[in-house]
Design an enzyme around this catalytic site. Structure first.
Site, PDB file in Angstrom:
ATOM      1  N   ASP A   1      -4.617   3.705  -1.482  1.00  0.00           N
ATOM      2  CA  ASP A   1      -5.594   4.146  -0.675  1.00  0.00           C
ATOM      3  C   ASP A   1      -6.257   5.721  -0.945  1.00  0.00           C
ATOM      4  O   ASP A   1      -5.069   6.473  -0.743  1.00  0.00           O
ATOM      5  CB  ASP A   1      -4.935   4.035   0.652  1.00  0.00           C
ATOM      6  CG  ASP A   1      -4.878   2.521   1.282  1.00  0.00           C
ATOM      7  OD1 ASP A   1      -3.874   2.131   1.566  1.00  0.00           O
ATOM      8  OD2 ASP A   1      -5.909   1.915   0.985  1.00  0.00           O
TER       9      ASP A   1
ATOM     10  N   HIS B   1      -8.356   1.411  -3.741  1.00  0.00           N
ATOM     11  CA  HIS B   1      -9.269   1.230  -2.530  1.00  0.00           C
ATOM     12  C   HIS B   1      -9.998   2.483  -2.093  1.00  0.00           C
ATOM     13  O   HIS B   1      -9.236   3.425  -1.771  1.00  0.00           O
ATOM     14  CB  HIS B   1      -8.507   0.769  -1.442  1.00  0.00           C
ATOM     15  CG  HIS B   1      -8.968   0.636   0.053  1.00  0.00           C
ATOM     16  ND1 HIS B   1      -8.300   0.413   0.835  1.00  0.00           N
ATOM     17  CD2 HIS B   1     -10.496   0.578   0.199  1.00  0.00           C
ATOM     18  CE1 HIS B   1      -9.371   0.048   2.140  1.00  0.00           C
ATOM     19  NE2 HIS B   1     -10.558   0.557   1.634  1.00  0.00           N
TER      20      HIS B   1
ATOM     21  N   SER C   1       0.933  -1.357   0.034  1.00  0.00           N
ATOM     22  CA  SER C   1      -0.070  -0.096  -0.046  1.00  0.00           C
ATOM     23  C   SER C   1       0.984   1.229   0.235  1.00  0.00           C
ATOM     24  O   SER C   1       1.622   1.466   1.043  1.00  0.00           O
ATOM     25  CB  SER C   1      -0.772   0.038   1.031  1.00  0.00           C
ATOM     26  OG  SER C   1      -1.419   1.391   1.495  1.00  0.00           O
TER      27      SER C   1
ATOM     28  N   MET D   1     -11.804   4.860  -0.030  1.00  0.00           N
ATOM     29  CA  MET D   1     -12.506   5.132   1.207  1.00  0.00           C
ATOM     30  C   MET D   1     -12.964   6.648   1.278  1.00  0.00           C
ATOM     31  O   MET D   1     -12.399   7.420   1.617  1.00  0.00           O
ATOM     32  CB  MET D   1     -11.326   5.068   2.389  1.00  0.00           C
ATOM     33  CG  MET D   1     -11.046   3.810   2.507  1.00  0.00           C
ATOM     34  SD  MET D   1      -9.480   3.658   3.402  1.00  0.00           S
ATOM     35  CE  MET D   1      -8.207   3.887   2.065  1.00  0.00           C
TER      36      MET D   1
ATOM     37  N   HIS E   1      -1.315  -1.469  -4.027  1.00  0.00           N
ATOM     38  CA  HIS E   1      -2.689  -0.875  -3.459  1.00  0.00           C
ATOM     39  C   HIS E   1      -2.392   0.618  -3.240  1.00  0.00           C
ATOM     40  O   HIS E   1      -1.755   0.949  -2.359  1.00  0.00           O
ATOM     41  CB  HIS E   1      -2.877  -1.784  -2.058  1.00  0.00           C
ATOM     42  CG  HIS E   1      -3.997  -1.491  -1.489  1.00  0.00           C
ATOM     43  ND1 HIS E   1      -5.279  -2.187  -1.838  1.00  0.00           N
ATOM     44  CD2 HIS E   1      -4.629  -0.561  -0.289  1.00  0.00           C
ATOM     45  CE1 HIS E   1      -5.974  -1.707  -0.903  1.00  0.00           C
ATOM     46  NE2 HIS E   1      -5.538  -0.717   0.018  1.00  0.00           N
TER      47      HIS E   1
ATOM     48  N   MET F   1      -8.380   8.645   0.133  1.00  0.00           N
ATOM     49  CA  MET F   1      -9.310   8.971   1.337  1.00  0.00           C
ATOM     50  C   MET F   1      -9.642  10.542   1.082  1.00  0.00           C
ATOM     51  O   MET F   1      -8.736  11.055   0.766  1.00  0.00           O
ATOM     52  CB  MET F   1      -8.509   8.800   2.575  1.00  0.00           C
ATOM     53  CG  MET F   1      -7.798   7.385   2.879  1.00  0.00           C
ATOM     54  SD  MET F   1      -6.649   7.440   4.415  1.00  0.00           S
ATOM     55  CE  MET F   1      -6.199   5.755   4.066  1.00  0.00           C
TER      56      MET F   1
ATOM     57  N   ASP G   1      -6.659  -6.077   4.583  1.00  0.00           N
ATOM     58  CA  ASP G   1      -5.876  -4.864   4.883  1.00  0.00           C
ATOM     59  C   ASP G   1      -5.749  -3.964   5.896  1.00  0.00           C
ATOM     60  O   ASP G   1      -6.886  -3.788   6.582  1.00  0.00           O
ATOM     61  CB  ASP G   1      -6.816  -4.062   3.495  1.00  0.00           C
ATOM     62  CG  ASP G   1      -6.094  -2.652   3.375  1.00  0.00           C
ATOM     63  OD1 ASP G   1      -6.757  -1.797   2.483  1.00  0.00           O
ATOM     64  OD2 ASP G   1      -5.049  -2.347   3.827  1.00  0.00           O
TER      65      ASP G   1
ATOM     66  N   MET H   1     -11.506  -5.580   6.098  1.00  0.00           N
ATOM     67  CA  MET H   1     -10.551  -4.485   6.649  1.00  0.00           C
ATOM     68  C   MET H   1     -10.114  -5.076   8.081  1.00  0.00           C
ATOM     69  O   MET H   1     -11.025  -5.520   8.736  1.00  0.00           O
ATOM     70  CB  MET H   1     -11.324  -3.141   6.986  1.00  0.00           C
ATOM     71  CG  MET H   1     -11.510  -2.435   5.773  1.00  0.00           C
ATOM     72  SD  MET H   1      -9.995  -2.032   4.678  1.00  0.00           S
ATOM     73  CE  MET H   1      -9.041  -1.059   5.968  1.00  0.00           C
TER      74      MET H   1
HETATM   75  C1  DX5 Z   1      -6.008   1.868   5.921  1.00  0.00           C
HETATM   76  C2  DX5 Z   1      -5.717   1.320   4.570  1.00  0.00           C
HETATM   77  C3  DX5 Z   1      -4.614   0.486   4.435  1.00  0.00           C
HETATM   78  C4  DX5 Z   1      -3.434   0.628   5.240  1.00  0.00           C
HETATM   79  C5  DX5 Z   1      -2.503  -0.281   5.460  1.00  0.00           C
HETATM   80  O1  DX5 Z   1      -7.346   2.651   5.825  1.00  0.00           O
HETATM   81  O2  DX5 Z   1      -6.777   0.939   3.748  1.00  0.00           O
HETATM   82  O3  DX5 Z   1      -4.305  -0.065   3.025  1.00  0.00           O
HETATM   83  O4  DX5 Z   1      -2.892   1.854   4.353  1.00  0.00           O
HETATM   84  O5  DX5 Z   1      -1.394   0.101   6.051  1.00  0.00           O
HETATM   85  P1  DX5 Z   1      -0.617  -0.881   7.416  1.00  0.00           P
HETATM   86  O6  DX5 Z   1      -0.247  -1.924   6.563  1.00  0.00           O
HETATM   87  O7  DX5 Z   1       0.371   0.014   7.496  1.00  0.00           O
HETATM   88  O8  DX5 Z   1      -1.547  -1.262   8.360  1.00  0.00           O
HETATM   89 ZN    ZN Z   2      -6.496   0.024   1.790  1.00  0.00          ZN
END
Ligand code: DX5
Ligand code: ZN
Length: 221
Positions: free
Chosen positions: A36, A68, A9, A70, A34, A38, A177, A139
């Site tokens: 993320d 992903h 990620s 969010m 991956h 947000m 994840d 999650m």
């Molecule tokens: C959290 C993300 C994850 C996160 C994983 O909201 O969806 O992908 O970045 O990071 P680690 O592996 O550091 O928990």
């Molecule tokens: Zn993620």
């Protein structure tokens, strides 16, 4: 890609050298990246958008780019992320009042459609669309930040997703994840996870390439 697969990620990457960090992962054999996304509304953090996903794709054209979302109203951004190079787009059940339609919309673009559920969301909530999903993300942390601890209740949820899939003949990939690291990755994969996301474990390591090799090694051990 061969399952189980590690999906680094980039949320935890060094953004002053994102391309290099990504290539350190692909050099070590990582086939997924991956991303993320947000928005500061669905989760209490803002990360990055389509332009960074496009940069990641440019840095590793051969990688499978796993986006992903969010974010609130994810339907509004599906096309932007497809154009940025996404190979899969995962939406959160908790942000999609018309989840069945959203999945159809994603599939229309010819990319994989994923559905993510938060730690407090039951699998029964998404039961009606498990037959349509290409990927289900359980999650293992509360979304919004990297570096959190793996929630142990996730092990049973992974097993439940695997049981339902086999019982019903569904074909979704099982993704986990959050909080995945060298200590728990073997157990997470043994529980049935097939795509394992790791952010801080990869990008906070002394040497990214070595860490990707170590995690991948543990995946198949
Ligand atoms: C959290 C993300 C994850 C996160 C994983 O909201 O969806 O992908 O970045 O990071 P680690 O592996 O550091 O928990
Ligand atoms: Zn993620």
């Amino acid at each position: 890609f061969e399952l189980p697969v590690l999906a680094p990620s980039i949320l935890a990457a060094d953004f002053t050298k994102l391309g290099e960090n990504i290539q350190d992962c692909t050099k070590a054999g990582a086939s997924w990246i991956h991303c993320d996304i947000m928005d500061g509304h669905f989760v209490p953090n803002i990360s990055f958008g389509p332009s960074v996903v496009a940069a990641a794709k440019k840095a590793a054209p051969e990688a499978f780019v796993d986006v992903h979302l969010m974010i609130e109203n994810p339907d509004n951004f599906v096309e932007d992320f497809v154009e940025a190079g996404a190979d899969s787009i995962t939406v959160h059940y908790e942000t999609c009042p018309h989840l069945h339609r959203t999945i159809q919309n994603i599939k229309k673009y010819g990319v994989m459609a994923g559905v993510a559920i938060n730690p407090a969301t039951t699998i029964s909530n998404i039961e009606p669309i498990l037959g349509d999903a290409d990927l289900v993300l359980a999650m293992s942390v509360n979304p919004g930040f990297g570096g959190q601890s793996f929630i142990p209740a996730t092990y049973d949820r992974i097993k439940e997703l695997a049981r339902i899939r086999d019982e019903k003949g569904y074909s979704y990939l099982i993704q986990v994840d959050g909080g995945v690291n060298l200590r728990n990755i073997t157990k997470v994969a043994k529980a049935g996870a097939e795509v394992l996301v790791a952010g801080s474990s990869v990008f906070r390591a002394e040497d990214i390439t070595t860490r990707v090799e170590e995690l991948t090694e543990k995946l198949s051990s």
